[in-house]
Design a protein around this motif. Structure first.
Motif, PDB file in Angstrom:
ATOM      1  N   GLU A  22       0.890  -1.185   0.032  1.00  0.00           N
ATOM      2  CA  GLU A  22      -0.231   0.011   0.098  1.00  0.00           C
ATOM      3  C   GLU A  22       0.696   1.124  -0.002  1.00  0.00           C
ATOM      4  O   GLU A  22       1.467   1.618   1.099  1.00  0.00           O
ATOM      5  CB  GLU A  22      -0.914   0.024   1.221  1.00  0.00           C
ATOM      6  CG  GLU A  22      -1.827   1.273   1.077  1.00  0.00           C
ATOM      7  CD  GLU A  22      -2.750   1.251   2.619  1.00  0.00           C
ATOM      8  OE1 GLU A  22      -3.654   2.135   2.375  1.00  0.00           O
ATOM      9  OE2 GLU A  22      -2.560   0.657   3.566  1.00  0.00           O
ATOM     10  N   ILE A  23       1.067   1.964  -1.082  1.00  0.00           N
ATOM     11  CA  ILE A  23       1.393   3.306  -1.164  1.00  0.00           C
ATOM     12  C   ILE A  23       0.622   4.322  -1.966  1.00  0.00           C
ATOM     13  O   ILE A  23      -0.446   3.903  -2.862  1.00  0.00           O
ATOM     14  CB  ILE A  23       2.567   3.368  -1.971  1.00  0.00           C
ATOM     15  CG1 ILE A  23       3.602   2.362  -1.340  1.00  0.00           C
ATOM     16  CG2 ILE A  23       3.141   4.725  -2.007  1.00  0.00           C
ATOM     17  CD1 ILE A  23       4.746   2.030  -2.173  1.00  0.00           C
ATOM     18  N   PHE A  24       0.278   5.423  -1.238  1.00  0.00           N
ATOM     19  CA  PHE A  24      -0.663   6.503  -2.011  1.00  0.00           C
ATOM     20  C   PHE A  24      -0.388   7.756  -1.884  1.00  0.00           C
ATOM     21  O   PHE A  24       0.696   8.018  -1.153  1.00  0.00           O
ATOM     22  CB  PHE A  24      -1.883   6.289  -1.220  1.00  0.00           C
ATOM     23  CG  PHE A  24      -2.075   6.834   0.379  1.00  0.00           C
ATOM     24  CD1 PHE A  24      -2.337   7.884   0.422  1.00  0.00           C
ATOM     25  CD2 PHE A  24      -1.502   6.025   1.261  1.00  0.00           C
ATOM     26  CE1 PHE A  24      -2.368   8.406   2.000  1.00  0.00           C
ATOM     27  CE2 PHE A  24      -1.459   6.182   2.555  1.00  0.00           C
ATOM     28  CZ  PHE A  24      -1.837   7.726   2.871  1.00  0.00           C
ATOM     29  N   SER A  25      -0.974   8.642  -2.455  1.00  0.00           N
ATOM     30  CA  SER A  25      -0.643  10.133  -2.433  1.00  0.00           C
ATOM     31  C   SER A  25      -1.912  10.787  -1.766  1.00  0.00           C
ATOM     32  O   SER A  25      -3.103  10.377  -1.964  1.00  0.00           O
ATOM     33  CB  SER A  25      -0.227  10.603  -3.819  1.00  0.00           C
ATOM     34  OG  SER A  25      -1.143  10.848  -4.789  1.00  0.00           O
ATOM     35  N   GLY A  26      -1.645  12.131  -1.687  1.00  0.00           N
ATOM     36  CA  GLY A  26      -2.829  12.925  -1.253  1.00  0.00           C
ATOM     37  C   GLY A  26      -3.014  13.615  -2.509  1.00  0.00           C
ATOM     38  O   GLY A  26      -2.634  13.403  -3.711  1.00  0.00           O
ATOM     39  N   PHE A  27      -4.446  14.525  -2.545  1.00  0.00           N
ATOM     40  CA  PHE A  27      -4.839  15.259  -3.623  1.00  0.00           C
ATOM     41  C   PHE A  27      -3.973  16.190  -4.002  1.00  0.00           C
ATOM     42  O   PHE A  27      -3.479  17.020  -2.951  1.00  0.00           O
ATOM     43  CB  PHE A  27      -6.385  15.522  -3.334  1.00  0.00           C
ATOM     44  CG  PHE A  27      -7.371  14.582  -3.653  1.00  0.00           C
ATOM     45  CD1 PHE A  27      -7.871  14.331  -4.975  1.00  0.00           C
ATOM     46  CD2 PHE A  27      -8.024  14.125  -2.635  1.00  0.00           C
ATOM     47  CE1 PHE A  27      -8.628  13.255  -5.079  1.00  0.00           C
ATOM     48  CE2 PHE A  27      -9.050  12.909  -2.792  1.00  0.00           C
ATOM     49  CZ  PHE A  27      -9.450  12.810  -4.006  1.00  0.00           C
ATOM     50  N   GLY A  28      -3.645  16.482  -5.103  1.00  0.00           N
ATOM     51  CA  GLY A  28      -2.855  17.461  -5.516  1.00  0.00           C
ATOM     52  C   GLY A  28      -3.677  18.736  -5.784  1.00  0.00           C
ATOM     53  O   GLY A  28      -4.756  18.994  -5.288  1.00  0.00           O
TER      54      GLY A  28
END
Length: 388
Positions: A292-298
């Motif tokens: 699991e790897i994710f980013s926040g909203f840009g």
């Protein structure tokens, strides 16, 4: 006499079998002397002594963690040894203690649970009370990772270990602190290895496996006809991962809509309304089948402008009924005013025929009179005799 001897033998055998069966099914004694010790801040070892009257290899042991768990979610583990080790992450447990139950199994297989001893509980306490950590994040990039937390927390030291817990626990050597965040830069590859964090305030600590976050990939937008082309540059880490992109957008005055895309290396498309202004935000995450790897909203990306709606149909829908209503009203007015011309009174034919049949020449109609010509003026004619 022979019958009595046979009856006595039968009763004796029955009694012996009953005693043997009862002895065979008697539950084994429970474990004694349960104890625990911490191998490191993440791993605990629970051990016990051999039950009285049993030799090594005669019985097996089972244990399970019953800390704040319902019976439906409790799973038992089996061992031939008189100890077991277990990892203990305070943020996963939500407390600084854990309760285990251990019992002896009288059969040679852990799958047989009927012949077992009573369970013996033991409560394990962490080395220090649990520390509450707010807003902890680990942002990874191509060179390493930046783990930070809210400055509202007490001053803390960060320790970390890669892979299993048997490796040496390392202390952060590149800490930083500011009014916004406190944290540490780590020169580690957390994508290909599991990393575990220990935050220590001195009086309390917290152990956990951090969730990994990447910078939000930049969203590129172009419009071709009535379609949008959406694309993202590949993330700087986890290039082998299968990425899923979530796009949320608003157009005109409509509610926000979120869509998921798994681009195969080419731009993905979605409908485009040129009359509306669009506001996009996107983020990325790995598929459920990998780490699991994710980013926040840009940042919000805008495209297009709101155009005034076409009011032609609205004008037609309003003006045409008004014109039709006015025409109907005028028609009714003209009809009422010139009714005698448009719809003259017609004599009743039955009355005319009735008078004719009765021989009355001076018949009169019941509803009107016949046309009477106007008499012409007559001038008198005088004749004068001529004299000779």
């Amino acid at each position: 006499m022979a019958l009595t001897r046979e009856l006595f033998s039968f009763l004796l055998c029955t009694a012996m079998n009953t005693v043997y069966h009862c002895e065979a099914t008697a539950p084994p004694p429970p474990p004694t002397g349960l104890n625990y010790r911490w191998l490191d801040p993440f791993t605990v070892n629970v051990s016990w002594q051999r039950p009285r009257g049993l030799q090594d290899g005669e019985d097996l042991y089972m244990y399970r963690d019953q800390t704040d768990k319902s019976p439906q979610t409790v799973h038992s583990s089996c061992t031939i040894w008189r100890y077991f080790t277990d990892s203990f992450l305070t943020e996963e447990m939500g407390s600084d203690r854990r309760t285990y139950h251990v019992w002896t199994v009288g059969s040679k297989s852990c799958g047989y649970h009927l012949n077992k001893s009573t369970s013996v509980p033991i409560t394990v306490h962490t080395l220090k009370p649990r520390a509450k950590v707010k807003d902890f994040k680990c942002l990874i990039n191509a060179t390493g990772m930046n783990c930070s937390w809210s400055p509202e927390n007490k001053p803390m030291d960060l320790y970390w270990v890669l892979g299993n817990f048997s490796k040496e626990l390392k202390k952060c050597d590149r800490p930083y602190s500011s009014a916004l965040r406190s944290g540490c830069y780590l020169n580690v590859n957390a994508v290909n290895n599991d990393i575990y964090i220990l935050l220590d305030t001195g009086a309390a600590f917290s152990t956990f496996k951090p969730v990994l976050e990447i910078p939000s990939p930049k969203l590129n937008i172009s419009a071709v006809g009535d379609k949008f082309n959406l694309s993202w540059p590949p993330p700087v880490v986890g290039t082998y991962c299968h990425w899923v992109y979530e796009v949320c957008y608003k157009k005109c005055n409509e509610p926000k809509v979120c869509l998921n895309f798994t681009p195969p290396g080419e731009p993905v498309q979605m409908p485009y309304d040129e009359r509306c202004r669009y506001e996009f935000q996107s983020r990325a995450r790995t598929s459920p089948y990998v780490k699991e790897i994710f980013s926040g909203f840009g940042d919000v990306v805008s495209y297009g402008t709101d155009k005034p709606p076409d009011k032609t149909l609205m004008v037609v829908a309003i003006v045409v009924p008004i014109i039709l209503s006015a025409c109907i009203i005028l028609s009714c007015y003209c009809f009422r005013r010139h009714r005698s011309i448009i719809c003259p009174t017609i004599p009743d034919p039955s009355a005319i025929f009735k008078e004719m049949m009765n021989g009355n020449k001076d018949f009169k109609t019941t509803t009107g009179s016949l046309y009477t010509p106007v008499p012409e003026p007559v001038q008198p004619c005088k004749i004068l005799l001529a004299t000779v």
